[in-house]
Motif scaffolding. Structure first.
Motif, short mmCIF file in Angstrom:
data_model
loop_
_atom_site.label_atom_id
_atom_site.label_comp_id
_atom_site.label_asym_id
_atom_site.label_seq_id
_atom_site.Cartn_x
_atom_site.Cartn_y
_atom_site.Cartn_z
N LEU A 83 0.59 1.18 -1.64
CA LEU A 83 1.29 2.11 -2.52
C LEU A 83 0.70 2.07 -3.92
CD1 LEU A 83 3.53 4.16 -2.79
CD2 LEU A 83 5.13 2.29 -3.29
N GLU A 84 0.33 0.89 -4.37
CA GLU A 84 -0.30 0.76 -5.70
C GLU A 84 -1.64 1.49 -5.74
OE1 GLU A 84 -2.20 -3.04 -7.67
OE2 GLU A 84 -0.03 -3.10 -7.92
N ILE A 85 -2.41 1.36 -4.66
CA ILE A 85 -3.71 2.05 -4.58
C ILE A 85 -3.50 3.56 -4.58
CG2 ILE A 85 -5.70 2.47 -3.08
CD1 ILE A 85 -5.42 -0.43 -2.12
N LEU A 86 -2.48 4.03 -3.85
CA LEU A 86 -2.19 5.45 -3.78
C LEU A 86 -1.80 5.98 -5.16
CD1 LEU A 86 -1.71 8.06 -2.17
CD2 LEU A 86 0.60 7.23 -1.69
N GLU A 87 -0.95 5.26 -5.86
CA GLU A 87 -0.51 5.71 -7.18
C GLU A 87 -1.68 5.80 -8.14
OE1 GLU A 87 2.65 3.35 -8.69
OE2 GLU A 87 4.10 3.98 -7.17
N PRO A 118 3.12 9.93 -10.09
CA PRO A 118 2.78 8.83 -9.17
C PRO A 118 4.01 8.06 -8.70
CG PRO A 118 1.24 8.87 -11.00
CD PRO A 118 2.32 9.87 -11.32
N GLY A 119 5.00 7.89 -9.59
CA GLY A 119 6.18 7.12 -9.22
C GLY A 119 7.06 7.80 -8.19
N GLU A 120 6.83 9.11 -7.95
CA GLU A 120 7.61 9.84 -6.96
C GLU A 120 7.07 9.66 -5.55
OE1 GLU A 120 8.90 13.94 -8.11
OE2 GLU A 120 7.53 13.60 -9.78
N LEU A 121 5.86 9.13 -5.44
CA LEU A 121 5.22 9.00 -4.13
C LEU A 121 5.81 7.84 -3.36
CD1 LEU A 121 1.50 9.48 -5.22
CD2 LEU A 121 2.99 11.19 -4.20
N ALA A 127 -3.82 9.78 3.91
CA ALA A 127 -4.45 9.55 2.62
C ALA A 127 -4.27 8.12 2.16
CB ALA A 127 -3.87 10.51 1.59
N GLN A 128 -3.08 7.58 2.34
CA GLN A 128 -2.79 6.22 1.89
C GLN A 128 -3.67 5.21 2.63
OE1 GLN A 128 1.37 5.56 1.67
NE2 GLN A 128 1.22 3.41 1.09
#
Length: 407
Positions: A83-87, A118-121, A127-128
């Motif tokens: 999740l951190e990488i995605l954001e 980003p915080g809404e993801l 993709a993730q």
């Protein structure tokens, strides 16, 4: 890379393998035994895809997601938070969109995407997982480590992770076909930057797909427990590995987890499932005398992972033969070694140049060789561990010989 059913001890065995396989400083070389240059300094990087893994505590190191942490003189641990990488990637993506003047008017969807913070993801399927795999690839080719041991436990379905680059590439093609985006980029300068970014992502998708099935640089190792559950799960896992063409090199039968069962019986059952394939070693891992809650105890587990063999497996080693006929009467057969625990769950479909094959409830697109892309499937058979698919030319697209002309 190590993978297997949840609760089979993948994380511990991955850590033990990284510790056992790490080189001493004086033995470091610039190339792996099969000649694939992964790094120039030597040493081993242990990668965990589970942000909640207890590996840092067990190895006695700090939990610093996204940063390599030294475990020993020759082993580092990299724990990834998807999740951190995605954001982080989303911040870069939306910043790039905002910087391109006028693109929101040209493509209204872009404005909608750029407005998502980003915080809404929570997740973006495909993709993730793609971003995580790309970060592992970048670490492997950074020149800092000679080998990388990837622990694929803790991510739900490891095969969905490994399939993600192909899924994302197909999604990009459907949302904005390559020929259309290249044409628009040539006509509208405001679209060129966005098109170039997507082109780069698509190239990475294809690069990762090839890398994960490359038998010269990648070796996969399946971990199962020695109980009845492990043996049953092994059949499905081996079938999916065959379908994806993953270069399997060993199966580790872990006696330290699972319910009651004979490790010898489980090992024999796995050997039988592999049809005595000599390219895949089957190793029994005995139960540890004490709990594996610290580095010194994990280090006592002798796990030696076979190196990449350079030989493709499953659908990665498919062959095509012209068995009879000429022209429109031709019959072709495409075959590969394929485990099939339940023949009734084999399904076939077609999407463009890809054959959609479903085995044990897992669907995977197998790219057809060029000669079969102008053919239709007429039948399928499975015999002695081999899947056989028959094709005949499609009269509407098959090239016809021109007739003789003259006086």
């Amino acid at each position: 890379m190590l993978l297997g059913p949840g609760g089979s001890g993948v994380s511990v065995l991955a850590a033990a393998a990284a510790l056992h396989d790490s080189e001493r400083p004086g033995d470091r070389t610039a190339h792996s035994p099969v000649g694939v240059q992964l790094g120039t300094e030597g040493g081993t990087l242990l990668v965990s895809l589970d942000s909640r893994s207890y590996l840092p505590e067990r190895l006695g190191v700090m939990r610093l997601p996204g940063q390599p942490v030294p475990v020993t003189a020759n082993v580092d641990l990299l724990q990834l938070d998807s999740l951190e990488i995605l954001e982080a990637a989303w911040r870069d993506f939306t910043a790039a969109l905002t910087a391109v003047g006028g693109v929101k008017q040209v493509l209204p969807l872009v404005g909608t995407l750029a407005s998502i913070a980003p915080g809404e993801l929570t997740s973006m399927p495909g993709a993730q997982e793609f971003l995580v795999l790309r970060q592992i690839r970048d670490a492997a080719t950074a020149g800092r480590w000679q080998r990388v041991v990837v622990d694929l436990s803790g991510v739900g379905d490891p095969y969905a992770v490994l399939r993600s680059p192909m899924v994302l590439s197909a999604a990009l093609e459907r949302l904005w076909p390559r020929n259309a985006r290249l044409a628009e980029a040539s006509e509208k300068p405001t679209v060129a930057q966005l098109s170039a970014a997507l082109e780069g992502i698509d190239r990475d998708c294809h690069d990762l797909t090839e890398l994960l099935t490359d038998p010269h640089g990648v070796a996969a190792h399946l971990v199962v427990d020695a109980g009845d559950r492990g043996v049953r799960a092994a059949a499905d896992h081996l079938a999916i590995i065959d379908l994806m063409g993953i270069p399997l090199r060993s199966v580790l039968v872990n006696a330290g987890v699972g319910g009651p069962g004979s490790v010898d019986d489980a090992t024999a059952a796995v050997v039988n499932l592999l049809h005595n394939d000599e390219s895949v070693t089957v190793t029994a891992i005995p139960r540890a005398a004490k709990g594996l809650d610290r580095l010194s105890r994990i280090n006592r587990i002798a796990v030696e992972l076979p190196k990449p063999a350079g030989r493709p497996r499953g659908s990665g080693a498919l062959t095509v033969a012209h068995v009879s006929g000429e022209g429109l009467d031709s019959i072709f057969e495409m075959t590969w070694k394929q485990g099939l625990p339940d023949p009734n769950r084999l399904e076939l479909g077609r999407s463009g140049d890809e054959l959609l094959v479903t085995v044990s409830g897992f669907r995977y697109p197998v790219t057809l060789p060029s000669v079969l892309r102008r053919c239709v499937v007429t039948g399928a058979d499975w015999h002695d561990g081999t899947l056989i698919l028959r094709f005949v030319p499609d009269a509407s697209v098959w090239p016809q010989k021109s007739g003789k002309t003259g006086r």
